[in-house]
Design a protein around this motif. Structure first.
Motif, PDB file in Angstrom:
ATOM      1  N   ARG A   1       0.827  -1.209   0.000  1.00 41.69           N
ATOM      2  CA  ARG A   1       0.000   0.000   0.000  1.00 41.69           C
ATOM      3  C   ARG A   1       0.861   1.260   0.000  1.00 41.69           C
ATOM      4  O   ARG A   1       0.562   2.230  -0.688  1.00 41.69           O
ATOM      5  N   ILE A   2       1.948   1.245   0.767  1.00 44.11           N
ATOM      6  CA  ILE A   2       2.789   2.437   0.901  1.00 44.11           C
ATOM      7  C   ILE A   2       3.781   2.572  -0.250  1.00 44.11           C
ATOM      8  O   ILE A   2       3.903   3.632  -0.855  1.00 44.11           O
TER       9      ILE A   2
ATOM     10  N   GLY B   1       3.934   0.661  -3.072  1.00 46.71           N
ATOM     11  CA  GLY B   1       3.419   0.289  -4.378  1.00 46.71           C
ATOM     12  C   GLY B   1       3.685  -1.173  -4.678  1.00 46.71           C
ATOM     13  O   GLY B   1       4.746  -1.710  -4.345  1.00 46.71           O
TER      14      GLY B   1
ATOM     15  N   SER C   1       5.417   8.109   7.613  1.00 49.96           N
ATOM     16  CA  SER C   1       6.137   8.437   6.391  1.00 49.96           C
ATOM     17  C   SER C   1       7.069   9.630   6.607  1.00 49.96           C
ATOM     18  O   SER C   1       8.244   9.589   6.224  1.00 49.96           O
TER      19      SER C   1
ATOM     20  N   ALA D   1       6.833   7.468  -2.039  1.00 54.65           N
ATOM     21  CA  ALA D   1       5.715   6.853  -1.330  1.00 54.65           C
ATOM     22  C   ALA D   1       4.757   7.879  -0.730  1.00 54.65           C
ATOM     23  O   ALA D   1       3.631   7.522  -0.375  1.00 54.65           O
TER      24      ALA D   1
ATOM     25  N   ARG E   1       3.069   9.790  -2.217  1.00 58.48           N
ATOM     26  CA  ARG E   1       1.893   9.714  -3.085  1.00 58.48           C
ATOM     27  C   ARG E   1       0.827   8.807  -2.453  1.00 58.48           C
ATOM     28  O   ARG E   1      -0.370   9.038  -2.627  1.00 58.48           O
ATOM     29  N   ASN E   2       1.263   7.812  -1.713  1.00 62.37           N
ATOM     30  CA  ASN E   2       0.348   6.849  -1.104  1.00 62.37           C
ATOM     31  C   ASN E   2       0.061   7.130   0.374  1.00 62.37           C
ATOM     32  O   ASN E   2      -0.868   6.561   0.927  1.00 62.37           O
ATOM     33  N   THR E   3       0.870   7.958   1.005  1.00 60.85           N
ATOM     34  CA  THR E   3       0.694   8.211   2.439  1.00 60.85           C
ATOM     35  C   THR E   3      -0.072   9.486   2.733  1.00 60.85           C
ATOM     36  O   THR E   3      -0.501   9.701   3.863  1.00 60.85           O
TER      37      THR E   3
END
Length: 129
Positions: free
Chosen positions: A15-16, A18, A60, A82, A84-86
């Protein structure tokens, strides 16, 4: 099948960072470093990143500060990407790196700013496509 800590860690890691990165890391593992990949998924991601005390955005930003402070440039690139995902923003990364400059030194922050700037510019280009 691995145990619950490993599976939970692997899910958060994907998830974090990718799915593509994690898949590549696991597929490229050899007998030399497969135990290390297990350790990272199980302990860093499964034991720590799954804890309820801090959200992923906060973890993060802390991770970025620590990697910048330690001069861990490859991992820093990965964790800036990351964001982008956090949910951590570029402005928050900037603030963290200013904090690094004061507490870990200007040279560490200088390198980290260069790396983060490059990664954030790459991400902006990708988003513009």
């Amino acid at each position: 099948m691995k145990d619950q800590a490993y599976e939970a860690g692997l899910a958060v890691r994907r998830r974090i960072l990718g799915d593509a990165h994690v898949k590549r890391s696991l597929e490229n593992a050899t007998t030399f470093d497969e135990d290390f990949q297990d350790l990272v998924s199980r302990h860093a991601w499964g034991d720590i990143w799954t804890r309820p005390g801090l959200d992923h955005r906060t973890r993060s930003l802390i991770t970025i500060a620590l990697l910048a402070s330690g001069g861990c440039h490859d991992e820093l690139k990965l964790h800036v990407r990351a964001t982008r995902n956090t949910g951590a923003t570029a402005d928050e990364v900037k603030e963290v790196l200013l904090q690094v400059a004061v507490y870990a030194g200007v040279p560490a922050a200088n390198s980290a700013f260069r790396i983060a700037k490059s990664v954030l510019e790459e991400m902006a280009k990708e988003d513009a496509r």
